[in-house]
Motif scaffolding. Sequence first.
Motif, PDB file in Angstrom:
ATOM      1  N   TRP A 182     -83.774 -19.939  49.210  1.00  0.00           N
ATOM      2  CA  TRP A 182     -83.076 -18.806  49.823  1.00  0.00           C
ATOM      3  C   TRP A 182     -82.345 -19.309  51.068  1.00  0.00           C
ATOM      4  O   TRP A 182     -82.968 -19.771  52.014  1.00  0.00           O
ATOM      5  N   THR A 183     -81.011 -19.184  51.084  1.00  0.00           N
ATOM      6  CA  THR A 183     -80.226 -19.761  52.178  1.00  0.00           C
ATOM      7  C   THR A 183     -79.372 -18.756  52.934  1.00  0.00           C
ATOM      8  O   THR A 183     -78.827 -19.087  53.984  1.00  0.00           O
ATOM      9  N   ASP A 184     -79.230 -17.530  52.427  1.00  0.00           N
ATOM     10  CA  ASP A 184     -78.314 -16.559  53.041  1.00  0.00           C
ATOM     11  C   ASP A 184     -79.082 -15.474  53.796  1.00  0.00           C
ATOM     12  O   ASP A 184     -79.067 -14.297  53.436  1.00  0.00           O
ATOM     13  N   ASP A 185     -79.765 -15.892  54.870  1.00  0.00           N
ATOM     14  CA  ASP A 185     -80.481 -14.973  55.766  1.00  0.00           C
ATOM     15  C   ASP A 185     -81.343 -13.967  55.004  1.00  0.00           C
ATOM     16  O   ASP A 185     -81.135 -12.749  55.093  1.00  0.00           O
ATOM     17  N   PRO A 186     -82.338 -14.435  54.269  1.00  0.00           N
ATOM     18  CA  PRO A 186     -83.174 -13.508  53.503  1.00  0.00           C
ATOM     19  C   PRO A 186     -84.124 -12.713  54.390  1.00  0.00           C
ATOM     20  O   PRO A 186     -84.490 -13.142  55.491  1.00  0.00           O
ATOM     21  N   SER A 192     -95.528  -1.335  48.556  1.00  0.00           N
ATOM     22  CA  SER A 192     -96.616  -0.597  47.922  1.00  0.00           C
ATOM     23  C   SER A 192     -95.956   0.430  47.014  1.00  0.00           C
ATOM     24  O   SER A 192     -95.444   1.449  47.479  1.00  0.00           O
ATOM     25  N   GLY A 193     -95.914   0.134  45.725  1.00  0.00           N
ATOM     26  CA  GLY A 193     -95.102   0.943  44.824  1.00  0.00           C
ATOM     27  C   GLY A 193     -93.642   0.760  45.195  1.00  0.00           C
ATOM     28  O   GLY A 193     -93.140  -0.361  45.286  1.00  0.00           O
ATOM     29  N   SER A 194     -92.950   1.870  45.463  1.00  0.00           N
ATOM     30  CA  SER A 194     -91.542   1.798  45.867  1.00  0.00           C
ATOM     31  C   SER A 194     -91.369   1.895  47.377  1.00  0.00           C
ATOM     32  O   SER A 194     -90.242   1.911  47.875  1.00  0.00           O
ATOM     33  N   ASP A 195     -92.476   1.942  48.117  1.00  0.00           N
ATOM     34  CA  ASP A 195     -92.423   2.110  49.566  1.00  0.00           C
ATOM     35  C   ASP A 195     -92.439   0.758  50.266  1.00  0.00           C
ATOM     36  O   ASP A 195     -93.285  -0.094  49.977  1.00  0.00           O
ATOM     37  N   THR A 196     -91.507   0.555  51.200  1.00  0.00           N
ATOM     38  CA  THR A 196     -91.504  -0.644  52.030  1.00  0.00           C
ATOM     39  C   THR A 196     -92.510  -0.466  53.151  1.00  0.00           C
ATOM     40  O   THR A 196     -92.384   0.430  53.978  1.00  0.00           O
ATOM     41  N   VAL A 197     -93.519  -1.335  53.191  1.00  0.00           N
ATOM     42  CA  VAL A 197     -94.610  -1.201  54.151  1.00  0.00           C
ATOM     43  C   VAL A 197     -94.396  -2.088  55.370  1.00  0.00           C
ATOM     44  O   VAL A 197     -94.699  -1.711  56.495  1.00  0.00           O
ATOM     45  N   ALA A 198     -93.879  -3.294  55.172  1.00  0.00           N
ATOM     46  CA  ALA A 198     -93.663  -4.230  56.273  1.00  0.00           C
ATOM     47  C   ALA A 198     -92.530  -5.168  55.901  1.00  0.00           C
ATOM     48  O   ALA A 198     -92.218  -5.355  54.721  1.00  0.00           O
ATOM     49  N   THR A 199     -91.901  -5.760  56.914  1.00  0.00           N
ATOM     50  CA  THR A 199     -90.829  -6.724  56.683  1.00  0.00           C
ATOM     51  C   THR A 199     -91.053  -7.955  57.538  1.00  0.00           C
ATOM     52  O   THR A 199     -91.763  -7.919  58.544  1.00  0.00           O
ATOM     53  N   ALA A 200     -90.433  -9.052  57.133  1.00  0.00           N
ATOM     54  CA  ALA A 200     -90.531 -10.297  57.895  1.00  0.00           C
ATOM     55  C   ALA A 200     -89.256 -11.098  57.723  1.00  0.00           C
ATOM     56  O   ALA A 200     -88.591 -11.026  56.682  1.00  0.00           O
ATOM     57  N   GLN A 201     -88.920 -11.850  58.759  1.00  0.00           N
ATOM     58  CA  GLN A 201     -87.791 -12.767  58.723  1.00  0.00           C
ATOM     59  C   GLN A 201     -88.360 -14.184  58.669  1.00  0.00           C
ATOM     60  O   GLN A 201     -89.097 -14.590  59.569  1.00  0.00           O
ATOM     61  N   PRO A 202     -88.080 -14.963  57.625  1.00  0.00           N
ATOM     62  CA  PRO A 202     -88.646 -16.313  57.540  1.00  0.00           C
ATOM     63  C   PRO A 202     -88.056 -17.242  58.589  1.00  0.00           C
ATOM     64  O   PRO A 202     -86.943 -17.030  59.078  1.00  0.00           O
ATOM     65  N   ASP A 203     -88.818 -18.294  58.925  1.00  0.00           N
ATOM     66  CA  ASP A 203     -88.300 -19.296  59.845  1.00  0.00           C
ATOM     67  C   ASP A 203     -87.397 -20.266  59.075  1.00  0.00           C
ATOM     68  O   ASP A 203     -87.218 -20.123  57.859  1.00  0.00           O
ATOM     69  N   PRO A 204     -86.784 -21.248  59.740  1.00  0.00           N
ATOM     70  CA  PRO A 204     -85.850 -22.151  59.040  1.00  0.00           C
ATOM     71  C   PRO A 204     -86.451 -22.885  57.850  1.00  0.00           C
ATOM     72  O   PRO A 204     -85.730 -23.276  56.929  1.00  0.00           O
ATOM     73  N   ILE A 220     -94.061  -8.210  46.544  1.00  0.00           N
ATOM     74  CA  ILE A 220     -93.147  -8.723  47.559  1.00  0.00           C
ATOM     75  C   ILE A 220     -91.731  -8.676  47.005  1.00  0.00           C
ATOM     76  O   ILE A 220     -91.497  -9.013  45.835  1.00  0.00           O
ATOM     77  N   ALA A 221     -90.799  -8.244  47.833  1.00  0.00           N
ATOM     78  CA  ALA A 221     -89.383  -8.266  47.476  1.00  0.00           C
ATOM     79  C   ALA A 221     -88.630  -9.075  48.523  1.00  0.00           C
ATOM     80  O   ALA A 221     -89.001  -9.085  49.697  1.00  0.00           O
ATOM     81  N   VAL A 222     -87.579  -9.761  48.086  1.00  0.00           N
ATOM     82  CA  VAL A 222     -86.740 -10.548  48.986  1.00  0.00           C
ATOM     83  C   VAL A 222     -85.286 -10.195  48.704  1.00  0.00           C
ATOM     84  O   VAL A 222     -84.885 -10.071  47.539  1.00  0.00           O
ATOM     85  N   SER A 223     -84.509 -10.013  49.752  1.00  0.00           N
ATOM     86  CA  SER A 223     -83.068  -9.804  49.583  1.00  0.00           C
ATOM     87  C   SER A 223     -82.332 -10.581  50.657  1.00  0.00           C
ATOM     88  O   SER A 223     -82.881 -10.859  51.727  1.00  0.00           O
ATOM     89  N   ASP A 224     -81.074 -10.953  50.355  1.00  0.00           N
ATOM     90  CA  ASP A 224     -80.296 -11.720  51.323  1.00  0.00           C
ATOM     91  C   ASP A 224     -79.001 -10.990  51.661  1.00  0.00           C
ATOM     92  O   ASP A 224     -78.721  -9.899  51.145  1.00  0.00           O
ATOM     93  N   THR A 225     -78.210 -11.590  52.533  1.00  0.00           N
ATOM     94  CA  THR A 225     -77.017 -10.919  53.052  1.00  0.00           C
ATOM     95  C   THR A 225     -75.845 -10.926  52.077  1.00  0.00           C
ATOM     96  O   THR A 225     -74.837 -10.265  52.338  1.00  0.00           O
TER      97      THR A 225
END
Length: 255
Positions: A182-186, A192-204, A220-225
């Motif tokens: 993942w290279t585009d600012d994921p 939990s089901g369809s509810d977003t419970v927490a988010t995180a920004q990975p380090d380099p 877990i779901a991941v999306s980028d810019t």
Amino acid sequence: MQLSRVLIILFFFAVLSSCEETTGNDTSKVSVGITDAPASVDSIMISFNKIEAKVDSNWLTLFEGSSTFDLLKFTNGKFNLLTQNLDLEGDHIHFLRIKMTGATVYKDGVAHAMTVPGGDTRGIQINVKNGLLKAGISYTLLVDVDARRTFIRTKNGFRMKPVLRAFLIAQTGKINGTLQGWTDDPTVFAMSGSDTVATAQPDPSGAFTLWYLDPGSYSIAVSDTVGFSKAYAGPYTVTAGGTTSAGTLPKSDPK
């Protein structure tokens, strides 16, 4: 991308500890700090002047003064410590009350100031989940402000509708892992089901931690810019006080 959740943290002596510790006396020690999770705005400035707790039948002041800061400066488990090592005497924290004097969201360089409903008069009152205390023990209490629902995008900017919960940190766990490819600012989401419970920004290096999750099973779901997204079903089971490893999460499926 939607705003992620924000955490205001009241640290009971053992800052960043998820377990109980003995203080050696008949009171608890209280520290007050603040942290949040990444959000898709430039900054979120909040101001408040008082934090109180109803312990047994009495309202006690945990913090009093003037404090204004950008929540987005304290992400991925970092925190802004406001007050520490306050003696707290009592058996049960029933409620917290936060007197917030102002909130401003900055998006694309534009300031969107909001009125805080009841914030600087009666305060925002929050029920504390399982707030039982034992003399001589240190506790960590979290107040979770769900920014996705607290700061609501409108036609002309933002409005504020506080959505908060409070709980002891020892009752929560976390998930960590590493993104691969993942290279585009994921951004990483605990679902939990369809509810977003927490988010995180990975380090380099791609490493991430999803903090302060209630016990249970998550995906877990991941999306980028650039609009690419992918779900990892798991399930990833979280236990109180535990750390669950999600391992390496590749962007591309193995061929």
